[in-house]
Design a protein around this motif. Structure first.
Motif, PDB file in Angstrom:
ATOM      1  N   THR A   1      -1.261  -2.641   1.290  1.00 42.66           N
ATOM      2  CA  THR A   1      -1.350  -2.786   2.746  1.00 42.66           C
ATOM      3  C   THR A   1      -0.322  -3.786   3.256  1.00 42.66           C
ATOM      4  O   THR A   1       0.410  -3.528   4.215  1.00 42.66           O
ATOM      5  CB  THR A   1      -2.766  -3.230   3.173  1.00 42.66           C
ATOM      6  OG1 THR A   1      -3.695  -2.214   2.820  1.00 42.66           O
ATOM      7  CG2 THR A   1      -2.842  -3.521   4.658  1.00 42.66           C
ATOM      8  N   ILE A   2      -0.276  -4.935   2.620  1.00 45.03           N
ATOM      9  CA  ILE A   2       0.615  -5.993   3.094  1.00 45.03           C
ATOM     10  C   ILE A   2       2.076  -5.633   2.839  1.00 45.03           C
ATOM     11  O   ILE A   2       2.942  -5.884   3.684  1.00 45.03           O
ATOM     12  CB  ILE A   2       0.200  -7.345   2.487  1.00 45.03           C
ATOM     13  CG1 ILE A   2      -1.192  -7.705   3.042  1.00 45.03           C
ATOM     14  CG2 ILE A   2       1.227  -8.418   2.803  1.00 45.03           C
ATOM     15  CD1 ILE A   2      -1.818  -8.929   2.469  1.00 45.03           C
TER      16      ILE A   2
ATOM     17  N   ARG B   1       3.323  -2.653   2.904  1.00 42.08           N
ATOM     18  CA  ARG B   1       3.660  -1.682   3.950  1.00 42.08           C
ATOM     19  C   ARG B   1       3.955  -2.398   5.265  1.00 42.08           C
ATOM     20  O   ARG B   1       4.920  -2.080   5.960  1.00 42.08           O
ATOM     21  CB  ARG B   1       2.517  -0.677   4.117  1.00 42.08           C
ATOM     22  CG  ARG B   1       2.822   0.464   5.070  1.00 42.08           C
ATOM     23  CD  ARG B   1       1.729   1.534   5.109  1.00 42.08           C
ATOM     24  NE  ARG B   1       0.395   1.009   5.374  1.00 42.08           N
ATOM     25  CZ  ARG B   1      -0.584   0.885   4.469  1.00 42.08           C
ATOM     26  NH1 ARG B   1      -0.396   1.276   3.218  1.00 42.08           N
ATOM     27  NH2 ARG B   1      -1.768   0.394   4.805  1.00 42.08           N
ATOM     28  N   ARG B   2       3.160  -3.398   5.601  1.00 45.79           N
ATOM     29  CA  ARG B   2       3.395  -4.171   6.823  1.00 45.79           C
ATOM     30  C   ARG B   2       4.755  -4.875   6.775  1.00 45.79           C
ATOM     31  O   ARG B   2       5.488  -4.892   7.757  1.00 45.79           O
ATOM     32  CB  ARG B   2       2.310  -5.227   7.014  1.00 45.79           C
ATOM     33  CG  ARG B   2       0.986  -4.690   7.428  1.00 45.79           C
ATOM     34  CD  ARG B   2       0.020  -5.840   7.535  1.00 45.79           C
ATOM     35  NE  ARG B   2      -1.244  -5.397   8.087  1.00 45.79           N
ATOM     36  CZ  ARG B   2      -2.176  -6.221   8.506  1.00 45.79           C
ATOM     37  NH1 ARG B   2      -1.988  -7.520   8.460  1.00 45.79           N
ATOM     38  NH2 ARG B   2      -3.302  -5.751   8.986  1.00 45.79           N
TER      39      ARG B   2
ATOM     40  N   SER C   1      -7.036  -4.061  12.783  1.00 40.76           N
ATOM     41  CA  SER C   1      -5.948  -4.517  13.645  1.00 40.76           C
ATOM     42  C   SER C   1      -6.039  -6.035  13.794  1.00 40.76           C
ATOM     43  O   SER C   1      -7.108  -6.629  13.553  1.00 40.76           O
ATOM     44  CB  SER C   1      -6.071  -3.859  15.016  1.00 40.76           C
ATOM     45  OG  SER C   1      -7.177  -4.404  15.721  1.00 40.76           O
TER      46      SER C   1
ATOM     47  N   GLY D   1       3.100 -11.453   5.713  1.00 39.01           N
ATOM     48  CA  GLY D   1       2.737 -10.106   6.135  1.00 39.01           C
ATOM     49  C   GLY D   1       1.249  -9.885   6.314  1.00 39.01           C
ATOM     50  O   GLY D   1       0.830  -8.800   6.706  1.00 39.01           O
TER      51      GLY D   1
ATOM     52  N   GLY E   1      -0.552 -11.281   8.538  1.00 38.26           N
ATOM     53  CA  GLY E   1      -0.871 -11.339   9.961  1.00 38.26           C
ATOM     54  C   GLY E   1      -1.190 -12.730  10.480  1.00 38.26           C
ATOM     55  O   GLY E   1      -1.754 -12.872  11.564  1.00 38.26           O
TER      56      GLY E   1
ATOM     57  N   GLN F   1       7.815  -2.831   7.464  1.00 37.71           N
ATOM     58  CA  GLN F   1       7.991  -2.446   8.871  1.00 37.71           C
ATOM     59  C   GLN F   1       8.444  -3.614   9.740  1.00 37.71           C
ATOM     60  O   GLN F   1       8.839  -3.424  10.883  1.00 37.71           O
ATOM     61  CB  GLN F   1       6.689  -1.867   9.424  1.00 37.71           C
ATOM     62  CG  GLN F   1       6.265  -0.600   8.726  1.00 37.71           C
ATOM     63  CD  GLN F   1       4.839  -0.179   9.070  1.00 37.71           C
ATOM     64  OE1 GLN F   1       4.098  -0.904   9.716  1.00 37.71           O
ATOM     65  NE2 GLN F   1       4.457   0.999   8.608  1.00 37.71           N
ATOM     66  N   ARG F   2       8.417  -4.822   9.200  1.00 40.77           N
ATOM     67  CA  ARG F   2       8.763  -6.019   9.976  1.00 40.77           C
ATOM     68  C   ARG F   2      10.278  -6.187   9.999  1.00 40.77           C
ATOM     69  O   ARG F   2      10.944  -6.063   8.984  1.00 40.77           O
ATOM     70  CB  ARG F   2       8.090  -7.241   9.342  1.00 40.77           C
ATOM     71  CG  ARG F   2       8.258  -8.497  10.138  1.00 40.77           C
ATOM     72  CD  ARG F   2       7.279  -9.557   9.715  1.00 40.77           C
ATOM     73  NE  ARG F   2       7.618 -10.134   8.423  1.00 40.77           N
ATOM     74  CZ  ARG F   2       6.951 -11.133   7.863  1.00 40.77           C
ATOM     75  NH1 ARG F   2       5.914 -11.651   8.469  1.00 40.77           N
ATOM     76  NH2 ARG F   2       7.313 -11.604   6.707  1.00 40.77           N
TER      77      ARG F   2
END
Length: 188
Positions: A130-131, A133-134, A173, A14, A16, A137-138
Motif C-alpha cells: 500500500t505504502i 504504491r502511494r 483515506s 508515504g 500519510g 504516485q507522489r
C-alpha cells in the motif's frame, strides 16, 4: 484524561503523516509542524541520492525538533501536531527528552523534557504494498520510493509503555484516518 500537548504522527515515508497531521491540526485548532521542513540541506541531498540517513544524520534534526516542541508546546502552552517519521524508539525518546536521550560519554545532565502523558504517538501503519504504491504516485518529494525498504527495515513500532494509538492506513483515506484518531482522542 487531559489532552496531550503534542500529537506525534509517525510512520514510514508515504504513510500519510503530513496529510493526516495537517488534517488533525485543523480539526483540533492546533499548530502543525512537518519535520521534513527542518531537515538540513545535506540530509535532503543524501536522501535525494537514494542514501538512507544514519542515526548520526538524524540526531541533530531530532534534537532541533525536540527544542521546537519544548519552546512552542510546553513553554507557551500551545498544542502541537508534529508529523515525523520517528521510526525508532530512540528517535521518539529524543523527541521527548532531547539530547538527554542520546548516550554521550560524560554527559548525564538532565535536559528539559516532555512528560510521557504530554506526547501521544499516532502510529500510521500499513502494508509495504500500500505504502509503496502511494510513494510511486507522489511527485516532487526529496525522499525517493527506493528508500522505503530501508525505512521498514529500521521501523520499531511503538509499544508499551509508550503513549500511542495505532491506525492502519490500508484502505482508508486521510480524512477517514483523521476521523479515527479524533474518535480515539475523545475516548482517552
Amino acid at each position: 484524561m487531559e489532552a496531550p500537548a503534542v500529537l506525534l504522527v509517525m510512520g514510514v515515508s508515504g504513510s500519510g503523516k503530513s496529510t493526516v497531521g495537517a488534517l488533525l491540526a485543523s480539526k483540533l485548532g492546533w499548530k502543525f509542524y512537518d519535520a521534513d521542513d527542518y531537515h538540513s540541506e545535506e540530509n535532503r541531498m543524501k536522501m535525494g541520492r537514494g542514501v538512507p540517513l544514519s542515526d548520526q544524520d538524524r540526531i541533530p534534526w531530532l534534537c532541533s525538533l525536540h527544542d521546537i516542541l519544548l519552546s512552542r508546546a510546553v513553554a507557551s502552552g500551545q498544542r502541537v501536531v508534529l508529523a515525523c517519521s520517528a521510526l525508532k524508539k530512540t528517535y521518539r525518546d529524543i523527541l521527548t527528552r532531547g539530547r538527554g536521550a542520546v548516550p554521550v560519554k560524560g554527559d548525564e545532565s538532565a535536559k528539559e523534557r516532555l512528560a510521557g502523558e504530554q506526547l501521544l504517538v499516532v502510529y500510521l501503519c500499513g502494508s509495504f504494498e500500500t505504502i509503496s504504491r502511494r510513494l510511486s504516485q507522489r511527485k516532487g518529494h526529496f525522499m525517493p520510493p527506493e528508500l522505503l525498504q530501508s525505512q521498514f527495515g529500521v521501523l520499531e513500532p511503538p509499544s508499551g509503555p509508550e503513549n500511542f494509538l495505532q491506525v492502519s492506513v490500508d484502505q482508508k483515506s486521510p480524512a477517514e484516518i483523521a476521523d479515527a484518531v479524533m474518535e480515539a482522542l475523545q475516548r482517552k
